[in-house]
Write an enzyme that holds these catalytic residues in place. Structure first.
Site, short mmCIF file in Angstrom:
data_model
loop_
_atom_site.label_atom_id
_atom_site.label_comp_id
_atom_site.label_asym_id
_atom_site.label_seq_id
_atom_site.Cartn_x
_atom_site.Cartn_y
_atom_site.Cartn_z
N GLY A 34 40.19 43.95 87.02
CA GLY A 34 40.09 45.40 87.15
C GLY A 34 38.64 45.76 87.38
O GLY A 34 37.75 45.08 86.87
N GLU A 36 36.04 47.73 86.51
CA GLU A 36 34.96 47.75 85.53
C GLU A 36 34.94 46.49 84.68
O GLU A 36 33.89 46.06 84.21
CB GLU A 36 35.08 48.99 84.65
CG GLU A 36 34.96 50.30 85.42
CD GLU A 36 36.29 50.82 85.97
OE1 GLU A 36 36.31 51.96 86.46
OE2 GLU A 36 37.29 50.08 85.92
N TYR A 104 50.77 48.24 93.14
CA TYR A 104 50.49 48.62 91.76
C TYR A 104 51.79 48.85 90.98
O TYR A 104 52.74 49.44 91.47
CB TYR A 104 49.67 49.91 91.69
CG TYR A 104 48.26 49.79 92.21
CD1 TYR A 104 47.41 48.80 91.72
CD2 TYR A 104 47.77 50.68 93.16
CE1 TYR A 104 46.11 48.71 92.18
CE2 TYR A 104 46.47 50.59 93.62
CZ TYR A 104 45.65 49.61 93.13
OH TYR A 104 44.36 49.51 93.59
N ASP A 105 51.78 48.40 89.74
CA ASP A 105 52.82 48.73 88.76
C ASP A 105 52.08 49.06 87.47
O ASP A 105 52.05 48.26 86.54
CB ASP A 105 53.78 47.55 88.58
CG ASP A 105 54.84 47.80 87.52
OD1 ASP A 105 55.05 48.98 87.18
OD2 ASP A 105 55.42 46.82 87.02
N TYR A 168 37.65 54.80 96.29
CA TYR A 168 38.83 55.64 96.53
C TYR A 168 40.07 54.78 96.73
O TYR A 168 40.06 53.82 97.50
CB TYR A 168 38.63 56.53 97.76
CG TYR A 168 39.86 57.33 98.12
CD1 TYR A 168 40.24 58.41 97.32
CD2 TYR A 168 40.64 56.99 99.21
CE1 TYR A 168 41.38 59.15 97.62
CE2 TYR A 168 41.78 57.73 99.53
CZ TYR A 168 42.15 58.80 98.73
OH TYR A 168 43.28 59.52 99.02
N ARG A 169 41.15 55.12 96.02
CA ARG A 169 42.43 54.42 96.14
C ARG A 169 43.51 55.44 96.48
O ARG A 169 43.97 56.19 95.63
CB ARG A 169 42.78 53.69 94.83
CG ARG A 169 41.82 52.58 94.45
CD ARG A 169 41.92 51.40 95.42
NE ARG A 169 41.08 50.29 95.00
CZ ARG A 169 39.84 50.08 95.40
NH1 ARG A 169 39.27 50.93 96.24
NH2 ARG A 169 39.16 49.02 94.99
N GLY A 278 37.54 42.03 94.08
CA GLY A 278 36.40 41.97 93.17
C GLY A 278 35.07 41.84 93.88
O GLY A 278 34.02 41.82 93.21
N ASP A 281 33.00 44.88 93.19
CA ASP A 281 32.59 44.91 91.79
C ASP A 281 31.44 43.95 91.53
O ASP A 281 30.52 44.25 90.75
CB ASP A 281 33.77 44.55 90.89
CG ASP A 281 34.96 45.47 91.12
OD1 ASP A 281 34.75 46.68 91.30
OD2 ASP A 281 36.10 44.97 91.12
N ASP A 317 39.78 37.75 90.21
CA ASP A 317 38.95 38.96 90.23
C ASP A 317 37.53 38.70 89.76
O ASP A 317 36.60 39.36 90.22
CB ASP A 317 39.56 40.01 89.30
CG ASP A 317 40.67 40.81 89.96
OD1 ASP A 317 40.61 42.05 89.89
OD2 ASP A 317 41.58 40.21 90.53
#
Length: 340
Positions: A34, A36, A104-105, A168-169, A278, A281, A317
């Protein structure tokens, strides 16, 4: 040692082996990741005191997510326990002209049902030097917009620098929703990270004469984007990653960092991609590390891009590289020769 706090959602990632399509066979790899959380892991690998804040269920899957962070030395003491589920995302890695697919779920995940009262930001930011979040987190709901705002206010009161990757997603919220929320949150941000699409999607700021799908990037256009963002919100620095997608397997990768006076462009890397999730990130983490380490604008963007370039060669990730590996690449050794 510098202390960085990051806040967001960590999810269970389920992906077919290699470059298989969904359910091409009956196996999936289970890992965690994820935005962050990925930043926190990178910073811990760089030797920083990285803390990650979220909300996770008390059950075994929630604990496994916590343990995945602890493995790298991330401080998980301020993770709130509660809620019913860990969010999931399914990833089908693309290759050649077939793009990657992310499903996504994550509805009703623990963090999505969090309340502002769950987090004591004054305590969380005690001794902190930096706070990082992304545009993905407020996209999870109005409650997360408010939680992010409270975090930013508390950080500012303690003199903590704030960075935000716009990220943005479109699968999570509309452009109008993003613009309203991020316009408010960006008032508190010192360092903004964006890419060739996010500035346009969120704020309608677009680089001229650029075709991201055809591999044509205009440096002058991105200077304009960075200056417009800085002028609009008073950002101290604006970083823009520059990706030319030749195919799902091969990208050209670089970035620009604007510090209010200088526009510094990194060298460009030609990437043959193993896993690009990732990548942004790892750029953000590299930039935070470089700025906290006192690197100048040019050196900071070179370090950040090199860190991200290496991430594209690593499954999962999390970016599993050290400062010395990043500095070696940033210094010009990208030969990939065997180290003996």
């Amino acid at each position: 040692m510098k202390r960085i706090v990051t806040f967001g959602e960590i999810m269970l990632r389920l992906a077919p082996n290699g470059y298989y399509r969904f359910f091409q066979n009956d196996q999936m790899q289970a890992t965690f990741g994820g935005g962050e959380a990925n930043v926190a892991v990178s910073l811990a690998n760089f030797g920083m005191n990285a803390a990650y804040v979220t909300k996770l269920p008390k059950h075994a899957i929630g604990q496994a997510a916590v343990d995945s962070l602890r493995y790298f030395g991330v401080d998980t003491d301020d993770i709130v326990r509660g809620g019913e589920r860990v969010g999931i995302y399914y990833l089908e890695k693309g290759a050649s002209q077939r793009g990657s697919v992310c499903i996504y779920d994550r509805a009703h995940s623990a963090i999505q049902t969090a309340s502002p009262e769950d987090f004591d930001w004054d305590d969380i930011f005690e001794g902190a030097d930096w706070f990082h979040f992304t545009g993905i987190t407020p996209a999870l709901g109005e409650n997360l917009v408010e939680i992010c705002k409270q975090a930013c206010i508390a950080a500012k009161k303690k003199g903590v620098k704030i960075s935000c990757d716009l990220n943005y997603r479109g699968k999570l919220w509309t452009r109008d929703q993003a613009r309203e929320a991020m316009t408010e949150l960006c008032k508190y941000v010192d360092v903004c990270i964006s890419n060739e699409e996010d500035a346009k999607d969120v704020f309608g700021i677009e680089a001229e004469n650029t075709d991201i799908y055809g591999g044509k990037l205009n440096h002058e256009g991105y200077k304009s984007v960075a200056k417009q963002l800085a002028d609009k919100f008073g950002f101290e620095k604006v970083a823009i990653t520059l990706r030319s997608s030749i195919s799902a397997s091969d990208n050209d990768w670089a970035a620009m960092l604007y510090d209010g006076e200088n526009y510094c462009f990194s060298k460009e890397y030609h990437l043959h991609i193993v896993d690009r999730v990732g990548g942004g990130d790892s750029f953000g983490a590299g930039l935070i590390y470089a700025l906290l380490s006192g690197k100048d604008t040019q050196a900071a963007v070179e370090f950040a891009v090199a860190a991200s370039a290496l991430k594209h060669s690593i499954e999962g990730d999390f970016n599993r590289v050290s400062v010395s590996e990043v500095e070696k690449l940033a210094g010009g050794d990208g030969s990939g020769r065997v180290q003996r």
